[in-house]
Each structure stands twice: as C-alpha cells, then as structure tokens.
Design an enzyme around this catalytic site. Structure first.
Site, PDB file in Angstrom:
ATOM      1  N   ASP A 109     -94.725 -11.637   3.978  1.00 21.74           N
ATOM      2  CA  ASP A 109     -93.331 -11.478   3.415  1.00 21.74           C
ATOM      3  C   ASP A 109     -92.628 -10.542   3.798  1.00 21.74           C
ATOM      4  O   ASP A 109     -92.824  -9.899   5.092  1.00 21.74           O
ATOM      5  CB  ASP A 109     -93.787 -11.502   1.962  1.00 21.74           C
ATOM      6  CG  ASP A 109     -92.885 -12.283   1.046  1.00 21.74           C
ATOM      7  OD1 ASP A 109     -91.570 -11.942   1.071  1.00 21.74           O
ATOM      8  OD2 ASP A 109     -93.243 -13.356   0.354  1.00 21.74           O
ATOM      9  N   HIS A 143     -91.246 -11.272   6.876  1.00 19.93           N
ATOM     10  CA  HIS A 143     -89.581 -11.751   6.622  1.00 19.93           C
ATOM     11  C   HIS A 143     -88.683 -10.733   6.828  1.00 19.93           C
ATOM     12  O   HIS A 143     -87.341 -10.973   6.237  1.00 19.93           O
ATOM     13  CB  HIS A 143     -89.535 -12.321   5.100  1.00 19.93           C
ATOM     14  CG  HIS A 143     -90.401 -13.656   4.983  1.00 19.93           C
ATOM     15  ND1 HIS A 143     -90.758 -14.208   3.505  1.00 19.93           N
ATOM     16  CD2 HIS A 143     -91.251 -14.304   5.574  1.00 19.93           C
ATOM     17  CE1 HIS A 143     -91.521 -15.193   3.580  1.00 19.93           C
ATOM     18  NE2 HIS A 143     -91.798 -15.380   4.800  1.00 19.93           N
TER      19      HIS A 143
END
Length: 369
Positions: free
Chosen positions: A204, A226
């Site tokens: 993430d 991410h």
C-alpha cells in the site's frame, strides 16, 4: 589500638561514601530491562534508560511504552507480537525528548502472515502495528519492522520528531497477493516531522499524509506498494483536519509499485487545503499504473470521475521526477482537477514506457500533459 594514621584513613573513606549522591539511576540490567509484559508499567515509570529484550507480547495486548521525558529505549533481539483477531495497536510509544533505537540484529515482528487474507481492512480483524505520539525533538533511529498485519507505523500528534534509518519489510505479503492496506508510514495531526534514509517494502502507500505541516521526507526507498501519497479530506467537521501544508519529498525512489506519486482529495469530506507541497528528484521504475496521479474525486474510498473543489491544491512543485512505466494499462501522468481547483504549480516530469496516453483535465496552464 588503631594508629592515628589508620583512623584518619577510615574517617576519610567514610566521608567519601557519605558524599555520594543519594539518588542513583538504576542501571540497565538491574531492573530496567523488559523481558515480560508485566514489567512494562514499573520499568517505564521508574527508568530513563530502558532495554526491551527478546519480549513476547501476548495476543490482544498493546505494548504501551509511555516514557518519561528524556528516556532512551533500546530494542534488543526479537520482539514478537502473538496473533489474534482484534483491532487494537500492537505497540504504542509516547514521550517528550525520547530516543528510541534498535540494536544490530533486532526485529519487531508483527506476524502478519497469521492475519493476511487478501482483504486488508475489510477482511478478518487485524491490528495496526506501531503508533507513535512523541514531541520535543524525539528521535527514532534504526528500527526494523517486519510483517505488519495492516498499517505499519502511524504517527499521530507528533511535533519535532525524527525517524531515521528504518526498515519496514512486509514483502512476505506479496505471496499470493495476501498483504493489503500495509501502509508504511501514515501521518496525521503532526508537525515538524522528518523521515529519512529508510526502506519500505509493502502493498500500500509507502507514505500517506492526511493532516500535517512542515514535514520533510528524504532518501526513502519504496517498493511494492502505492508510492508517495497524500490523502486529504476525510473529515467532515474541520478545515484544519483537512490541511496539508509545507511538505517536501526529495531524493526518493519508488520501484515495482502501482503508483509513483499519488495525491487524492476526498470530495465527500469537508473543506480543506493542500498548499506548498513539493516532490523533487524522485526516481521511478517499474510503475504499473500511474507515474504521477493527482485527483480531486474520491468518495467512499474510490475515485468517481467527478472532481470537486472542496480542497484546492496550490503551490504544488513536481520537478526532477523521472523514470519508467510497465504494464499494459500504465499512464505516466493522470490529472483530474475540479474547475479552479488546482493553481500555481511548478512542473518537471519525464517518465517513459507508459502504454496509454496521459490524461489531464483542469490542470494549471503550465502543466504540459
């Protein structure tokens, strides 16, 4: 009979002992080493030089280290957090002017594999790993964080805090795509914060900033997740809760990740502002979706395609951003601003290898898409 010489020597020795301080701090190794969770309260309330040594934290318990001002805390060996389905924090560290370090070879093991189900926040109950609430020039240096169940390091209500030379490794969560929502560093309600010379391997955001001022993030190496993110506007009650200002990312790398740079505002929240944020000298490689992704259209955690101007993005600098894309749906640049929502940007992006054309709407006129 004792001679005068002997009596004089004894008297001098007694006087020397009497002159010693009556309050002597207990040394590490004699009451200031934590090897059992039951020792935490007494040690943290009485010692300012503490070692956490090869500690196993029982399932469902928070290792709460509320430290006295000026305390030095050192992790030694493996600190293991036993697993159960719950939503507490596995560890919380708080204090003013504290120093927290790890000895060579230490590890903080959240045993994430016992929780991962490919669903992250929406699956079985999972605890966040480490919460930091520190002030006054506190320093956290050289910590090794392994296998977070979900979000790894949450920085809340911090002021004048430095994190340096961390390793956050959740790369085992890549297997079968089971690790989710394993943010590296989440920052909220904090100011005067530095994160430097650290590595994050996760699934993430490498960094996600929700509410902060005066933050510098440098020489961060991110992979698998991410990217370098702002996520602003989730509060419906206060403009200050939706404000990110004076934040600098510099000299960072993002590899084998969905995004390089991601800025999103939540249109279903309240008003706020993103101002004077910079990304300088950021190198990207193996980016699968977006090199630079800026959008003002998040609702209920998802993009809608309909941007709103409740949180304007002004004074944004993105310069010296270079790198390569991969993947059949990759775009180097995606910008979706509301009308009048984005202004005063500085732009310098050179990203190659994308498989789809850039998309930009309502971007400042100097931003060439």
């Amino acid at each position: 009979m004792f001679s005068l010489k002997v009596l004089t020597a004894v008297a001098a020795a007694f006087a020397a002992v009497s002159a010693l301080p009556t309050e002597i701090e207990t040394p590490v190794g004699s009451g200031c080493v934590i090897t059992n969770i039951d020792q935490v309260s007494s040690v943290t309330s009485s010692c300012t030089n503490i070692v956490v040594s090869s500690l196993t934290v029982p399932a469902g318990k928070t290792l709460k280290l509320q430290l006295k001002t000026g305390t030095t805390l050192t992790f030694k060996g493996k600190t293991v957090f036993e697993a159960t389905q719950w939503q507490g924090d596995l560890m919380e560290i708080s204090g003013d002017k504290i120093t927290v370090t790890g000895e060579s070879g230490h590890v903080l093991d959240g045993q994430g594999a016992k929780y991962w189900d490919g669903k992250g926040d929406k699956g079985v109950k999972k605890p966040k790993f480490i919460r930091i609430k520190a002030t006054g020039g506190s320093v956290f240096k050289g910590l090794h964080v392994l296998n977070c169940p979900k979000q790894c390091v949450s920085l809340n209500s911090c002021d004048h805090v430095t994190l340096d030379n961390w390793t956050v490794d959740v790369s085992a969560g890549d297997k079968n795509n089971l690790g989710h929502n394993t943010d590296g560093f989440d920052i909220s309600s904090s100011t005067n914060l530095i994160i430097s010379n650290s590595v994050v391997k996760n699934q993430d955001d490498c960094v996600a900033i929700n509410k902060a001022q005066h933050v510098t993030i440098s020489n961060l190496k991110c992979s698998g997740g991410h990217g370098l993110s702002l996520s602003v506007g989730m509060s419906k009650t206060s403009v200050s809760d939706n404000t990110v200002t004076d934040v600098a990312f510099k000299d960072c790398t993002v590899t084998n990740s969905d995004n390089g740079i991601h800025i999103k505002t939540h249109s279903d929240g309240g008003a706020g502002v993103i101002k004077n944020v910079s990304y300088k000298n950021i190198h990207l490689s193996g980016i699968r979706k977006y090199g630079v992704n800026i959008e003002q259209d998040y609702e209920n955690g998802k993009p809608t395609g309909t941007p709103k101007n409740n949180i304007p993005i002004t004074g944004l600098t993105i310069s010296g951003v270079t790198g390569t894309m991969t993947g059949s749906n990759s775009k180097a640049v995606y910008i979706l601003c509301a009308s009048g929502g984005c202004s005063g940007w500085t732009w310098g992006v050179s990203i190659t290898g994308s498989h789809k054309d850039n998309y930009c709407k309502n971007q400042p006129s100097n931003v060439k898409c």
